[in-house]
Design an enzyme around this catalytic site. Structure first.
Site, PDB file in Angstrom:
ATOM      1  N   GLY A 227      -0.912 143.267 -62.320  1.00  0.00           N
ATOM      2  CA  GLY A 227      -0.231 142.611 -61.209  1.00  0.00           C
ATOM      3  C   GLY A 227       0.139 141.178 -61.523  1.00  0.00           C
ATOM      4  O   GLY A 227      -0.238 140.634 -62.568  1.00  0.00           O
ATOM      5  N   ASP A 228       0.944 140.588 -60.649  1.00  0.00           N
ATOM      6  CA  ASP A 228       1.369 139.186 -60.751  1.00  0.00           C
ATOM      7  C   ASP A 228       2.146 138.890 -62.031  1.00  0.00           C
ATOM      8  O   ASP A 228       2.109 137.769 -62.554  1.00  0.00           O
ATOM      9  CB  ASP A 228       0.155 138.242 -60.651  1.00  0.00           C
ATOM     10  CG  ASP A 228      -0.615 138.443 -59.371  1.00  0.00           C
ATOM     11  OD1 ASP A 228       0.033 138.776 -58.364  1.00  0.00           O
ATOM     12  OD2 ASP A 228      -1.850 138.289 -59.377  1.00  0.00           O
TER      13      ASP A 228
ATOM     14  N   GLY B 135       1.739 139.688 -53.534  1.00  0.00           N
ATOM     15  CA  GLY B 135       2.263 138.344 -53.292  1.00  0.00           C
ATOM     16  C   GLY B 135       3.343 138.110 -54.323  1.00  0.00           C
ATOM     17  O   GLY B 135       3.044 137.952 -55.505  1.00  0.00           O
TER      18      GLY B 135
ATOM     19  N   ARG C 145      -6.999 133.303 -61.186  1.00  0.00           N
ATOM     20  CA  ARG C 145      -6.822 134.548 -61.938  1.00  0.00           C
ATOM     21  C   ARG C 145      -7.537 134.436 -63.274  1.00  0.00           C
ATOM     22  O   ARG C 145      -7.532 133.377 -63.891  1.00  0.00           O
ATOM     23  CB  ARG C 145      -5.332 134.806 -62.188  1.00  0.00           C
ATOM     24  CG  ARG C 145      -4.539 135.059 -60.918  1.00  0.00           C
ATOM     25  CD  ARG C 145      -3.058 135.239 -61.228  1.00  0.00           C
ATOM     26  NE  ARG C 145      -2.266 135.394 -60.010  1.00  0.00           N
ATOM     27  CZ  ARG C 145      -1.025 134.930 -59.851  1.00  0.00           C
ATOM     28  NH1 ARG C 145      -0.435 134.284 -60.839  1.00  0.00           N
ATOM     29  NH2 ARG C 145      -0.384 135.113 -58.726  1.00  0.00           N
TER      30      ARG C 145
ATOM     31  N   LYS D 109       6.728 134.286 -68.172  1.00  0.00           N
ATOM     32  CA  LYS D 109       5.799 133.163 -68.343  1.00  0.00           C
ATOM     33  C   LYS D 109       5.605 132.775 -69.811  1.00  0.00           C
ATOM     34  O   LYS D 109       4.533 132.345 -70.219  1.00  0.00           O
ATOM     35  CB  LYS D 109       4.461 133.464 -67.647  1.00  0.00           C
ATOM     36  CG  LYS D 109       4.659 133.785 -66.166  1.00  0.00           C
ATOM     37  CD  LYS D 109       3.428 133.735 -65.341  1.00  0.00           C
ATOM     38  CE  LYS D 109       3.080 132.347 -64.894  1.00  0.00           C
ATOM     39  NZ  LYS D 109       2.203 132.317 -63.709  1.00  0.00           N
TER      40      LYS D 109
ATOM     41  N   ASP E 147       6.865 130.331 -71.358  1.00  0.00           N
ATOM     42  CA  ASP E 147       6.670 128.874 -71.475  1.00  0.00           C
ATOM     43  C   ASP E 147       5.204 128.463 -71.371  1.00  0.00           C
ATOM     44  O   ASP E 147       4.827 127.390 -71.860  1.00  0.00           O
ATOM     45  CB  ASP E 147       7.468 128.155 -70.380  1.00  0.00           C
ATOM     46  CG  ASP E 147       7.112 128.684 -68.991  1.00  0.00           C
ATOM     47  OD1 ASP E 147       7.313 129.889 -68.755  1.00  0.00           O
ATOM     48  OD2 ASP E 147       6.595 127.905 -68.164  1.00  0.00           O
TER      49      ASP E 147
ATOM     50  N   SER F  12      11.546 135.185 -69.567  1.00  0.00           N
ATOM     51  CA  SER F  12      11.492 134.186 -68.506  1.00  0.00           C
ATOM     52  C   SER F  12      10.776 132.947 -69.039  1.00  0.00           C
ATOM     53  O   SER F  12       9.730 133.045 -69.673  1.00  0.00           O
ATOM     54  CB  SER F  12      10.750 134.785 -67.306  1.00  0.00           C
ATOM     55  OG  SER F  12      10.586 133.836 -66.296  1.00  0.00           O
TER      56      SER F  12
HETATM   57  P1  GDP Z   1       4.460 139.129 -58.801  1.00  0.00           P
HETATM   58  O1  GDP Z   1       3.342 139.504 -57.892  1.00  0.00           O
HETATM   59  O2  GDP Z   1       4.578 140.060 -59.958  1.00  0.00           O
HETATM   60  O3  GDP Z   1       5.767 138.940 -58.099  1.00  0.00           O
HETATM   61  O4  GDP Z   1       4.052 137.705 -59.424  1.00  0.00           O
HETATM   62  P2  GDP Z   1       3.426 136.451 -58.617  1.00  0.00           P
HETATM   63  O5  GDP Z   1       4.488 135.830 -57.804  1.00  0.00           O
HETATM   64  O6  GDP Z   1       2.175 136.841 -57.924  1.00  0.00           O
HETATM   65  O7  GDP Z   1       2.972 135.541 -59.818  1.00  0.00           O
HETATM   66  C1  GDP Z   1       3.859 135.057 -60.760  1.00  0.00           C
HETATM   67  C2  GDP Z   1       3.781 133.537 -60.730  1.00  0.00           C
HETATM   68  O8  GDP Z   1       4.373 133.012 -61.900  1.00  0.00           O
HETATM   69  C3  GDP Z   1       4.542 132.909 -59.580  1.00  0.00           C
HETATM   70  O9  GDP Z   1       3.912 131.716 -59.206  1.00  0.00           O
HETATM   71  C4  GDP Z   1       5.909 132.626 -60.196  1.00  0.00           C
HETATM   72  O10 GDP Z   1       6.594 131.564 -59.551  1.00  0.00           O
HETATM   73  C5  GDP Z   1       5.510 132.231 -61.588  1.00  0.00           C
HETATM   74  N1  GDP Z   1       6.480 132.547 -62.642  1.00  0.00           N
HETATM   75  C6  GDP Z   1       7.307 133.607 -62.762  1.00  0.00           C
HETATM   76  N2  GDP Z   1       7.953 133.580 -63.947  1.00  0.00           N
HETATM   77  C7  GDP Z   1       7.528 132.477 -64.580  1.00  0.00           C
HETATM   78  C8  GDP Z   1       7.798 131.917 -65.867  1.00  0.00           C
HETATM   79  O11 GDP Z   1       8.567 132.427 -66.671  1.00  0.00           O
HETATM   80  N3  GDP Z   1       7.148 130.756 -66.190  1.00  0.00           N
HETATM   81  C9  GDP Z   1       6.278 130.149 -65.343  1.00  0.00           C
HETATM   82  N4  GDP Z   1       5.685 129.035 -65.742  1.00  0.00           N
HETATM   83  N5  GDP Z   1       5.981 130.662 -64.137  1.00  0.00           N
HETATM   84  C10 GDP Z   1       6.593 131.816 -63.768  1.00  0.00           C
HETATM   85  P1  IMO Z   2       1.208 141.859 -56.810  1.00  0.00           P
HETATM   86  O1  IMO Z   2       2.208 142.827 -56.203  1.00  0.00           O
HETATM   87  C1  IMO Z   2      -2.727 141.213 -58.534  1.00  0.00           C
HETATM   88  C2  IMO Z   2      -6.010 143.663 -56.970  1.00  0.00           C
HETATM   89  C3  IMO Z   2      -7.084 142.948 -56.167  1.00  0.00           C
HETATM   90  C4  IMO Z   2      -8.273 143.833 -56.478  1.00  0.00           C
HETATM   91  C5  IMO Z   2      -7.665 145.224 -56.522  1.00  0.00           C
HETATM   92  C6  IMO Z   2      -7.798 145.994 -55.237  1.00  0.00           C
HETATM   93  O2  IMO Z   2       1.325 140.490 -56.295  1.00  0.00           O
HETATM   94  O3  IMO Z   2       1.246 141.981 -58.294  1.00  0.00           O
HETATM   95  P2  IMO Z   2      -6.663 145.818 -52.852  1.00  0.00           P
HETATM   96  O4  IMO Z   2      -6.501 144.667 -51.908  1.00  0.00           O
HETATM   97  O5  IMO Z   2      -5.388 146.441 -53.261  1.00  0.00           O
HETATM   98  O6  IMO Z   2      -7.635 146.832 -52.326  1.00  0.00           O
HETATM   99  O7  IMO Z   2      -7.358 145.189 -54.152  1.00  0.00           O
HETATM  100  O8  IMO Z   2      -6.299 145.041 -56.836  1.00  0.00           O
HETATM  101  N1  IMO Z   2      -4.634 143.447 -56.465  1.00  0.00           N
HETATM  102  C7  IMO Z   2      -3.735 142.664 -57.077  1.00  0.00           C
HETATM  103  N2  IMO Z   2      -3.848 141.864 -58.164  1.00  0.00           N
HETATM  104  N3  IMO Z   2      -1.542 141.334 -57.893  1.00  0.00           N
HETATM  105  C8  IMO Z   2      -1.404 142.150 -56.837  1.00  0.00           C
HETATM  106  O9  IMO Z   2      -0.212 142.409 -56.275  1.00  0.00           O
HETATM  107  C9  IMO Z   2      -2.554 142.830 -56.348  1.00  0.00           C
HETATM  108  N4  IMO Z   2      -2.772 143.673 -55.319  1.00  0.00           N
HETATM  109  C10 IMO Z   2      -4.053 144.048 -55.414  1.00  0.00           C
HETATM  110  O10 IMO Z   2      -7.271 141.632 -56.615  1.00  0.00           O
HETATM  111  O11 IMO Z   2      -8.768 143.535 -57.764  1.00  0.00           O
HETATM  112 MG    MG Z   3       1.612 138.654 -57.075  1.00  0.00          MG
END
Ligand code: GDP
Ligand code: IMO
Ligand code: MG
Length: 432
Positions: free
Chosen positions: A12-13, A40, A311, A337, A339, A418
């Site tokens: 995730g993220d 998120g 994280r 990410k 960079d 990115s």
């Molecule tokens: P998602 O859940 O997959 O949409 O990712 P999140 O938004 O939870 O986490 C990604 C984070 O990295 C966010 O704070 C973005 O603004 C940031 N981000 C995305 N791409 C880049 C990148 O290429 N470089 C940096 N430094 N930050 C990035």
């Molecule tokens: P995005 O879409 C990162 C993780 C939680 C926990 C496990 C189970 O932003 O990538 P839950 O609330 O689903 O029962 O939690 O999954 N988790 C994530 N980690 N990004 C997410 O979503 C996540 N959604 C759930 O931290 O370990």
């Molecule tokens: Mg996220």
């Protein structure tokens, strides 16, 4: 027309939100197919930063329809908070947000149950986002959940109360402190009142049979992009079970989460970070518990978009990436990410897992560190800033070598890199 897919290949993220926003101008419809407000998704442009939890990341483009599909679970209170956050930024979500009547509702008591179950697990807790995800998907499978389409039915309150009573019985069994627990800062009764107000607000949106609209739109030649939440390693079937979420985050989830035949799936884009992160508990073979991990956290601002938790950070894990490519049928890779690695002298990549003396040829059932040791290859860092780069040609040779290695290992091209959080900090090999 076929549905393209963007999903996460790690824990995730990965930056899915940013990439969906970048792709949106090329699509008529963006549709979320699974997960809930545990997600998120961050989008940055024109010096503004937005975090979406339930609303698809295409909402910033007025010409594109955004659909919350049947596979998503919705907390009306959280959804309405997002709607009002967007309104404050001058975006009227009512204009281009549609909601499936088959999407399940997260009840306030699901949130309590999530907390109770986590507490009961003690040290083995999952590190859930406490958004009620597990209990809501449990009720969906147990065939007692409530759906968006039920809201306007005459017996909605009766069914709500029946389910709440079942949840309260369970909470008593767990010895849960119902009186004092706060959900998003509110006591249960206050939260419930707000929740009911939000339920009423939901009915002001276009509630649709999203499977019909999406299939019809494809027949009419419209383009659709499915937005994944979480990541492959959090998939309920193939992730690091039981430390996973409760939905299928992989490409198969697109079919069940939007009502689409596998024939309808087009290009599948896999988003991954140039390193790895994980939030919550569970195995993480390449985790760095040292100052390099700290450096990645700081430079990458690696704090949860939903919960603010730090994280866990580590090196890129190729066995996990390759497994994710296979499970999803990825066509194109997108590296995020990049960079964040700018200042590192050396960058490591996990090339294999070893158990005892033997290299594992297949992705293992158990990822825990007692049984498994990662093997690494070292790469030279590029030691310069890449955040202002706009083409592959401008990227430092060390980074090109890093990308080439990943491409060779994954058997796929890295089509986008990115180099910063902003929409414009995205380098494409070829135009979309
Ligand atoms: P998602 O859940 O997959 O949409 O990712 P999140 O938004 O939870 O986490 C990604 C984070 O990295 C966010 O704070 C973005 O603004 C940031 N981000 C995305 N791409 C880049 C990148 O290429 N470089 C940096 N430094 N930050 C990035
Ligand atoms: P995005 O879409 C990162 C993780 C939680 C926990 C496990 C189970 O932003 O990538 P839950 O609330 O689903 O029962 O939690 O999954 N988790 C994530 N980690 N990004 C997410 O979503 C996540 N959604 C759930 O931290 O370990
Ligand atoms: Mg996220």
């Amino acid at each position: 027309m076929k549905v393209d897919v963007i999903l996460g290949l790690q824990w995730g993220d990965e930056g899915k939100g940013k990439i969906v926003d970048v792709f949106t101008p090329s699509y008529d419809i963006i549709a979320r197919f699974q997960g809930g407000p545990n997600a998120g998704h961050t989008i940055e442009f024109d010096s503004g930063k937005f975090v979406l939890h339930t609303i698809p990341s295409g909402i910033f483009h007025q010409k594109t329809l955004n659909i919350i599909g049947n596979g998503v679970i919705i907390d009306p209170f959280i959804l309405m908070k997002e709607v009002s956050m967007l309104k404050d930024a001058g975006i009227q979500a009512h204009n281009n947000l549609l909601i499936s009547r088959r999407a399940h509702l997260i009840l306030p008591s699901h949130r309590l149950l999530d907390a109770a179950l986590e507490t009961a697990k003690g040290n083995a807790k999952i590190g859930s986002t406490l958004k009620g995800i597990g209990p809501t998907y449990t009720d969906k499978s147990a065939r007692c959940g409530l759906r968006v389409g039920n809201i306007t039915e005459h017996d909605f309150n009766t069914r709500y109360n029946q389910l709440k009573l079942v949840h309260f019985d369970l909470l008593r069994f767990y010895g849960f402190d119902l009186k004092n627990y706060r959900i998003d800062g509110l006591l249960f009764d206050e939260y419930e009142e707000n929740w009911f107000q939000s339920i009423r607000n939901i009915t002001e949106f276009r509630i649709i049979d999203s499977e019909q609209i999406i299939n019809r739109s494809l027949d009419e030649g419209k383009s659709v992009l499915a937005e994944g939440a979480q990541g492959t390693m959090l998939d309920v079937d193939f992730g690091s079970y039981p430390f996973v979420t409760s939905s299928n985050t992989t490409s198969s989830g697109v079919c069940s989460g939007l009502g689409l035949s596998p024939h309808r799936i087009g290009n599948i884009y896999g988003v991954f970070k140039a390193y790895c992160t994980r939030v919550g508990s569970g195995p993480f073979p390449t985790e760095l518990k040292d100052e390099t991990g700290e450096l990645l956290r700081k430079k990458g601002n690696e704090f949860g978009s939903t919960t603010g938790r730090p994280r866990r950070c580590g090196w890129l894990d190729l066995p996990a990436l390759k497994y994710a490519i296979m499970l999803n049928g990825i066509n194109n890779l997108i590296m995020m990410k990049t960079d964040v690695l700018d200042d590192l002298k050396e960058i490591m990549v996990c090339t294999n897992y070893k158990a005892g003396n033997s290299i594992l040829t297949e992705f293992p059932f158990d990822l825990s560190s007692e049984t498994l040791k990662p093997e690494y290859q070292v790469f030279a860092g590029w030691n310069r800033t890449i955040t202002d780069k706009t083409s592959f040609q401008e990227l430092p040779p060390e980074l090109i070598a890093y990308i080439k290695y990943i491409e060779d290992s994954g058997g796929l091209p890295v089509d986008m890199v990115s180099v910063g959080p902003d929409r414009v900090q995205t380098i494409r090999k070829t135009p979309l």
